[in-house]
Design an enzyme around this catalytic site. Sequence first.
Site, PDB file in Angstrom:
ATOM      1  N   CYS A   1     -55.784  -6.590  82.396  1.00  0.00           N
ATOM      2  CA  CYS A   1     -55.930  -7.917  81.885  1.00  0.00           C
ATOM      3  C   CYS A   1     -56.805  -8.790  82.536  1.00  0.00           C
ATOM      4  CB  CYS A   1     -54.392  -8.414  82.061  1.00  0.00           C
ATOM      5  SG  CYS A   1     -54.189 -10.320  81.649  1.00  0.00           S
TER       6      CYS A   1
ATOM      7  N   CYS B   1     -55.530 -12.464  83.120  1.00  0.00           N
ATOM      8  CA  CYS B   1     -54.822 -12.543  84.262  1.00  0.00           C
ATOM      9  C   CYS B   1     -55.344 -12.534  85.653  1.00  0.00           C
ATOM     10  CB  CYS B   1     -53.762 -11.649  84.363  1.00  0.00           C
ATOM     11  SG  CYS B   1     -52.579 -11.479  82.863  1.00  0.00           S
ATOM     12  N   ASP B   2     -56.445 -11.664  85.803  1.00  0.00           N
ATOM     13  CA  ASP B   2     -56.754 -11.348  87.237  1.00  0.00           C
ATOM     14  C   ASP B   2     -58.278 -11.448  87.539  1.00  0.00           C
ATOM     15  OD1 ASP B   2     -54.274 -10.415  87.479  1.00  0.00           O
ATOM     16  OD2 ASP B   2     -54.503  -8.426  86.773  1.00  0.00           O
TER      17      ASP B   2
END
Lengths: 105, 318
Positions: free
Chosen positions: B138, B141-142
């Site tokens: 992701c 997300c990261d």
Amino acid sequence: MLELDRNNFEEVVLQGEGAILVDFYGDGCVPCAALTPHIEALEEKYGDQILFTALNTTKARRLSISQRILGLPVVAIYQNGEKVEELVKDDCTPEAIEEMVKKYI
Amino acid sequence: MEKLYDLIIIGAGPAGLTAGLYAGRSRLDTLLIEKGQDGGQIAITSEIENFPGGLSGPDKIESGAELIARMTAQVAHFGVERLSANVTEVELEGKVKRVHTRHGVYQSKAVIIATGAHPRLIGCPGEAEFTGRGVSYCATCDGSFFEDFEVFVVGGGDTAVEEAMYLTKFARKVTIIHRRDELRAVESIRERAFANDKIEFMWNSVVVGLHGDGILSGMTVKDTKTGEERLVEADPDDGMFGVFVFIGFLPNSELFLGKVDTEWDYILTDESMRTSLPGVYAAGDVRKTPLRQVVTACADGAIAAMQVEHDLASGVIG
């Protein structure tokens, strides 16, 4: 939930007493945002027995890396300044968080 | 007696949300169940270039989350009931379908399976250990953890190359590791990637091992032509790097295997999205289909919901 930042993390979490839950989230992290209402519901239920906190990792990247957080979402329990348990990504479900919280109350 | 819905939709990605929209407009008594966030895979996609009408400005490409938020609002407008729960078991054989969750059992005359897919893993040693500690599926997300660090992207399709470009916002260098010697991504995406001076390529290569001490700092890469293996290590000043994996998807069909006909775990349907069981329909990425995109998932969802309405009205089911 007590909002943490890089200035108070040390004092609240690493020098805190008892079990402390930290919700590591980030800007643009959709799974994190989806978890928030569930964690708030758990705080309603268990908030008098365990401190619920949240850290926006986007604004505290170095601190997060120092805590070995490199992927979101993560919900962790700290005790006596040590991270004793954490749930990462797919393992980080509302059910699993509640099970983890119950172990530390 | 417990409530009997006309329709239960499992999954609130583009297929499930569109099915909900059409079912709601048709005044079917509908329950839409989602275990996590609406949108599924697409909710974590940084940019959606190819959803018709999806550009929200000449220079602004919409994110998956923004598109899904509008779909969610649209479904709510038509009065579809929602439930946030993980489906643990389904009974699909009889006229009354029973869908089990930890909040109880829900009954309906028809079920649309729109459970989508999940990312395929590399399947190499260290992958599970370093997920969330350097390995990610992701980018939205990261990605920000890797500001000024090095990042590797595994894969060569549209998703891999688009997410690699997104990651150049953060990383100082992004290397695409691909098992072939050319990208599978469409030309417009390839052009942008080749023009991006932060992106490099490691051709004919696969990741066979991930290493580190608590945090990902090394990986073993194998040359698919020569079979040679070599170790790639993080710059000592960094002590870590990121590996983002985008090598396709696998269907979320475990609950339905052995109950409806499948092929390679993808659910088989006819052109009206009917599965092998009466009253059970499938839509989107979980279905055997030649293209898995937001636009095809939406189309599947619309067809499935209209077929449910038709089959209920004509007495075929219910």
